[in-house]
Structures are given as structure tokens and as C-alpha cells.
Enzyme design. Structure first.
Site, PDB file in Angstrom:
ATOM      1  CE1 TYR A 142       4.548  31.422 -14.129  1.00  0.00           C
ATOM      2  CE2 TYR A 142       3.598  33.772 -13.860  1.00  0.00           C
ATOM      3  CZ  TYR A 142       3.399  32.174 -14.244  1.00  0.00           C
ATOM      4  OH  TYR A 142       2.375  31.910 -14.397  1.00  0.00           O
ATOM      5  CG  ASP A 221       3.379  13.861 -15.387  1.00  0.00           C
ATOM      6  OD1 ASP A 221       3.909  13.709 -14.329  1.00  0.00           O
ATOM      7  OD2 ASP A 221       3.929  13.054 -16.347  1.00  0.00           O
ATOM      8  CG  ASP A 245      -0.317  30.060 -13.304  1.00  0.00           C
ATOM      9  OD1 ASP A 245      -1.229  30.841 -12.734  1.00  0.00           O
ATOM     10  OD2 ASP A 245      -0.220  30.346 -14.542  1.00  0.00           O
ATOM     11  CG  ASP A 249      -6.278  28.466 -13.385  1.00  0.00           C
ATOM     12  OD1 ASP A 249      -5.862  29.254 -12.430  1.00  0.00           O
ATOM     13  OD2 ASP A 249      -6.581  28.960 -14.211  1.00  0.00           O
TER      14      ASP A 249
END
Ligand code: IPM
Ligand code: MG
Length: 362
Positions: A142, A221, A245, A249
Site C-alpha cells: 500500500y 491462499d 485487507d 472481507d
């Protein structure tokens, strides 16, 4: 003592949900006779419109002067054409960096009342779910160097972490795990990324100082798969900015909806930043349709971590459980499938008022 809370409603549904967060905080202040003051500040797309930049210096300065910051959401299609540094999201990243809030706590808890809203098979979360995703928030890809080649035909972003940054975040991870069920899983991509190998090396060296914490590692993963196959194996997940991030979610959806997940972003000192993890959902803005619970639960974290007011935090959390137990649901957490027995779909304001009322009643 009077606490000063900076409010950054932002864009889209941000103002809708922050309004309800404030109503909940005022109810707590009333019930426990505390003094809270609020000041609203521009950041994100609305700041671009009003002040010509996503994070006005006056906003950052006012946040630094406050005891805590409650934020809604930023961004929307209106500003999508803008270049990277001018986008609303750049304001959010600037604020996180400017406040030095490197540790982002994203707890994913399934409220028993919402078990039916969880998209997983009931036996998978049987007995509930309570995990904490600890996301590094002020480093990694980021904030790494990025660019475009002169001909515009290639572009790059850089994932870079120092041992000190990793250590800083993992201290929080070990500490959180020690206070919970004692398991810390560092999630990375160490089979490919050198930065991930540094995360592992650092975590292993630190583990010696935390004998009561069981440390494990998992590739990101595999973690994405394990979160839906067997989420109850996790307690604290510590990970980099981008992996956190994405995984948060996913974890949010397990709790029924992304509209339920709160977050706290903390530094070593100074004000904490509290925000729901969902976005600005421009299509729902101003229509009394957004779920305010993630913001209300973020306000509870604000009381807990920045104001040291555990009793107030618990009062909010109990009121949220109470509203859910009474059958109130925003559209995103309404039961899927068959007709909903005992549930009533309510708007943003009615949900917020119900929670505030339950806080006042105690
Ligand atoms: C979040 C959001 C932000 C992020 C966006 C809006 C920049 O997705 O808080 O999870 O990626 O950190
Ligand atoms: Mg996100």
C-alpha cells in the site's frame, strides 16, 4: 474529563452510518455521565470537492489533537477518474500513516442471533466463531514504491517490510493471542515472497519470548480456503496490509455481512482510528438502507481502546446483541431463503435508535 472525538463521515453511506455511531456514543455518555465532544472533519471525496484535496492538513491536525477518530467510508464513482494521489482513498491512507496507526484489529465474531445469515453450512460455525484479524496498516504494498514505465505499458507496486515494522505488528499479535485462546497464525506467501520469509523469520525469533502462545504459519491462499472450510481453527491471524485487507472481507462475510465488521487502528500513542471495514456503497447513500452496526461496533472499540472505557464498550455491544435478539435486521443481515420468522427489516436510523435506546436502558 472531557474526551474529544473527531468525526470523518466521508462519502456514500459514510455519513449515514457515522450519524448512528454518534447517537450510540451519546447514549453511552448519557447513561454513564461522561462528557464527549464531537467535531466533524472533511476527508475523502467530499474533501476533494470542498477543499481540492482528499486529506486537508487541517483535518489531519484536528485528528491528531483529538482522543479518537471515528470514520465512515470514502470513495465513489464520482472520483474514480482521478489519479492515485488525488483519489479519496489516498486521503484514508494518508490519515492512517499520519496517525501512525500500524495495527489494524478486525474482529470477526458471529452473533448467535445472526447464525442464519452466515453463508456457510450451519455445522461449520456450530458453536460460534470469534477470530481476530490483525492487519499491518501503514506499510507493505500500500505504501511501497510504485510507478509506470515512460511508455505507460508496464506498472509496478512494491511489497517491502523491515524487520522493525514486522516486529512492531507481531508484538501486538502475540499480546492479543496471549489474552485470547493463545493461538497466533502468521499468514503469508513465504513459498514465493522474500518479504514473507522475513515475516516468518521474525515471528520465529519473537516466539521465544512468548512461550504461552502457540505460533503457526499458513500461506494466504490456503488461509482463504481454510477460512470457509474450517474457520474455527483460527484465533488471531496476523498478516500484511494487503493480505489483511482481502482476508478481512472474507471473514466479515462469515459473520453474516460485511455490514457487521468493525475495526480499530492503533499506534503506540496518539488517537486511534475506528472505522467499519465496508466501503462507501454509493448506491445506498442517503437512503436509510445501510447497516450501521459495523460503525456502532467500531464506536464500542473506540471506547475500549482509546478511552479505556470498557463498561461503555460492553454497553454498546450488549445493545447490539439486544437489537438483534429483538429481531431487528438491516436488509444485508436478513435471513436468506425462507420467510423470516420473528425478524423485521429496518432502516439505518431505526436500527441506530433501537441500539441507543437499549444502551440508555442498560
Ligand atoms: C479497507 C478498505 C481500504 C483498504 C480502501 C478503501 C483503501 O478496503 O479499509 O479495508 O484497502 O484498506
Ligand atoms: Mg478492504
Amino acid at each position: 474529563m472531557k474526551y474529544r472525538i473527531a468525526l470523518i463521515p466521508g462519502d456514500g453511506i459514510g455519513p449515514d452510518v457515522v450519524e448512528q455511531g454518534v447517537i450510540a456514543l451519546r447514549a453511552v455518555a448519557e447513561r454513564f455521565s461522561r462528557e464527549l465532544s464531537f467535531a466533524e472533519l472533511p476527508m475523502g471525496g467530499c474533501a476533494i470537492d470542498e477543499c481540492g484535496e482528499p486529506l486537508p492538513a487541517s483535518t489531519l491536525a484536528a485528528c491528531r489533537e483529538s482522543d479518537a477518530v471515528l470514520l465512515g467510508a470514502v470513495g465513489g464513482p464520482k472520483w474514480d477518474h482521478l489519479g492515485g494521489k488525488l483519489r479519496p482513498e489516498a486521503g484514508l491512507l494518508g490519515l492512517r500513516a499520519g496517525l501512525g496507526v500500524y495495527a489494524n484489529l478486525r474482529p470477526a465474531r458471529v452473533f448467535p442471533e445472526l447464525a442464519a445469515a452466515c453463508p456457510l453450512r450451519p455445522d461449520i460455525i456450530d458453536g460460534g466463531l470469534d477470530i481476530l484479524i490483525l492487519r499491518e496498516l501503514t506499510g507493505g504494498i500500500y505504501f511501497g514504491e510504485r510507478g509506470r514505465s515512460p511508455d505507460g505499458e508496464s506498472a509496478w507496486d512494491t511489497e517491502r517490510y523491515s524487520r522493525a515494522e514486522i516486529c512492531h505488528l507481531l508484538e501486538r499479535g502475540f499480546e492479543a493471542a496471549r489474552g485470547r485462546s493463545g493461538r497466533l497464525c502468521v499468514v503469508d506467501k513465504a513459498n514465493v515472497l522474500e518479504s514473507s520469509r522475513l515475516w516468518r523469520e521474525t515471528a520465529k525469533a519473537m516466539a521465544r519470548d512468548w512461550p504461552s502462545v502457540e505460533l503457526s504459519f499458513m500461506y494466504v491462499d490456503n488461509c482463504a480456503m481454510q477460512l470457509v472450510a474450517n474457520p474455527r481453527q483460527f484465533d488471531v491471524i496476523a498478516t500484511s496490509n494487503m493480505f489483511g485487507d482481502i482476508l478481512s472481507d472474507e471473514a466479515a462475510m462469515i459473520t453474516g455481512s460485511i455490514g457487521m465488521l468493525a475495526s480499530a487502528s492503533l499506534g503506540d500513542s496518539g488517537p486511534g482510528l475506528y472505522e467499519p471495514i465496508h466501503g462507501s456503497a454509493p448506491d445506498l447513500a442517503g437512503q436509510d438502507r445501510a447497516n450501521p452496526l459495523a460503525t456502532i461496533l467500531s464506536a464500542a472499540m473506540l471506547l475500549r481502546y482509546s478511552l479505556g472505557f470498557e463498561e461503555g464498550a460492553r454497553a454498546i455491544e450488549a445493545a447490539v446483541s439486544g437489537a438483534l435478539a429483538a429481531g431487528l435486521r438491516c436488509a444485508d443481515i436478513a435471513r436468506r431463503g425462507d420467510a423470516a420468522g420473528g425478524e423485521r427489516i429496518v432502516g439505518t436510523r431505526e436500527m441506530g435508535q433501537a441500539v441507543a435506546e437499549l444502551i440508555r436502558r442498560g
